[in-house]
Design an enzyme around this catalytic site. Structure first.
Site, short mmCIF file in Angstrom:
data_model
loop_
_atom_site.label_atom_id
_atom_site.label_comp_id
_atom_site.label_asym_id
_atom_site.label_seq_id
_atom_site.Cartn_x
_atom_site.Cartn_y
_atom_site.Cartn_z
N ARG A 42 -4.47 -4.23 -7.39
CA ARG A 42 -3.52 -3.12 -7.25
C ARG A 42 -2.11 -3.53 -7.67
O ARG A 42 -1.21 -2.70 -7.61
CB ARG A 42 -3.49 -2.68 -5.80
N ARG A 76 -9.91 15.53 2.81
CA ARG A 76 -10.82 14.39 2.97
C ARG A 76 -10.97 14.04 4.45
O ARG A 76 -9.99 14.05 5.20
CB ARG A 76 -10.21 13.22 2.20
N ARG A 106 -8.22 10.26 8.05
CA ARG A 106 -7.73 8.88 8.10
C ARG A 106 -6.23 8.87 8.33
O ARG A 106 -5.52 9.70 7.77
CB ARG A 106 -8.02 8.22 6.74
N ARG A 149 1.85 6.62 -0.75
CA ARG A 149 0.81 5.87 -1.49
C ARG A 149 0.89 6.17 -2.99
O ARG A 149 0.67 5.30 -3.81
CB ARG A 149 -0.58 6.21 -0.94
P1 AMP Z 1 -7.95 2.51 -0.32
O1 AMP Z 1 -9.04 2.85 0.61
O2 AMP Z 1 -8.41 1.70 -1.51
O3 AMP Z 1 -7.12 3.71 -0.75
O4 AMP Z 1 -6.95 1.54 0.47
C1 AMP Z 1 -6.31 1.96 1.66
C2 AMP Z 1 -5.12 1.05 1.94
O5 AMP Z 1 -5.56 -0.30 2.07
C3 AMP Z 1 -4.05 1.00 0.86
O6 AMP Z 1 -3.13 2.08 0.95
C4 AMP Z 1 -3.40 -0.35 1.16
O7 AMP Z 1 -2.56 -0.29 2.28
C5 AMP Z 1 -4.60 -1.20 1.53
N1 AMP Z 1 -5.19 -1.84 0.33
C6 AMP Z 1 -6.44 -1.65 -0.18
N2 AMP Z 1 -6.64 -2.39 -1.27
C7 AMP Z 1 -5.50 -3.09 -1.47
C8 AMP Z 1 -5.07 -4.03 -2.45
N3 AMP Z 1 -5.86 -4.38 -3.48
N4 AMP Z 1 -3.82 -4.54 -2.33
C9 AMP Z 1 -3.02 -4.22 -1.31
N5 AMP Z 1 -3.34 -3.32 -0.36
C10 AMP Z 1 -4.58 -2.75 -0.43
#
Ligand code: AMP
Length: 214
Positions: free
Chosen positions: A88, A127, A161, A172
């Protein structure tokens, strides 16, 4: 093949990763799921990550790089895997390349799921997820078969969530634009980026994804 799925929150990459996982028998490695599972188990890692996640910020690079370095060594990853939500940031992508080159491997393809911000906000607002097993639903597109009850585990904890609240989603998206979008140029330069239109129906997006892998 080691595949990277890129896209804003709500672009549908998680859903498509699950579909691809079944069709290609490749595991889906989602750092978001790993972090949520750590939070649920109440581990030190989970406690550390929760604050960042609830604010819509990224957790520190070394935390997620460590999670992927470990998970990608499991036996189910020998033929490749689907990275969903990782990398990311540019430092994460660089750490991934370094880790893979030490294992004589490389990312084979990066697929960018392109979708407008307004659509993302709309999708995420509807969602819902199961607080017990993590199964995902959508109030309009994919409600559970029995209202309020998880199809997979039968729990009645179908919730929004914490980080899917509208204010956190805006944050985000901001983080995505500033820290994750530069990965598009990173993988373009490496010659392995394909872009797909993620505003299409789930079936159409899946067909585009399959074409992008050829
Ligand atoms: P997601 O389910 O992929 O949208 O991730 C939810 C949250 O987890 C994100 O908003 C970040 O806070 C954290 N997160 C997930 N993947 C990463 C990553 N590769 N780097 C940093 N934070 C992450």
């Amino acid at each position: 093949m080691i595949l990277v799925l890129l896209g804003a929150p709500g672009s549908g990459k998680g859903t498509q990763a699950q579909r691809l996982m079944k069709e290609r028998s490749l595991p889906q490695l989602s750092t978001g799921d790993m972090l949520r599972s750590a939070i649920q188990k109440g581990t030190d890692l989970g406690l550390k990550a929760k604050g960042f996640m609830d604010r819509g910020e990224l957790v520190p690079d070394q935390v997620v790089v460590g999670l992927i370095a470990e998970r990608s060594q499991d036996s189910d990853c020998v033929n490749g895997y689907i990275l969903d939500g990782f990398p990311r940031t540019i430092p994460q992508a660089e750490a991934l390349d370094k880790m893979l080159s030490e294992r004589n491997a490389a990312v084979g393809r990066a697929v960018l799921f392109q979708v407008q911000d307004e659509e993302v906000v709309q999708r995420i607002a509807g969602r819902r997820s199961c607080a017990n097993c993590g199964a995902m639903y959508h109030v309009d597109v994919k409600p559970p078969k029995k209202a309020g009850v998880c199809d997979q585990c039968g729990s009645n904890q179908i919730v929004l969530r914490d980080d899917d609240r509208a204010d956190v989603v805006r944050k985000r998206l901001e983080v995505y634009r500033s820290q994750t979008a530069p990965l598009q140029a990173y993988y373009e330069k490496a010659g392995i980026l394909r872009t797909i239109d993620a505003s299409q129906s789930p079936d159409q997006v899946f067909q585009s994804l399959i074409r992008a892998l050829q």
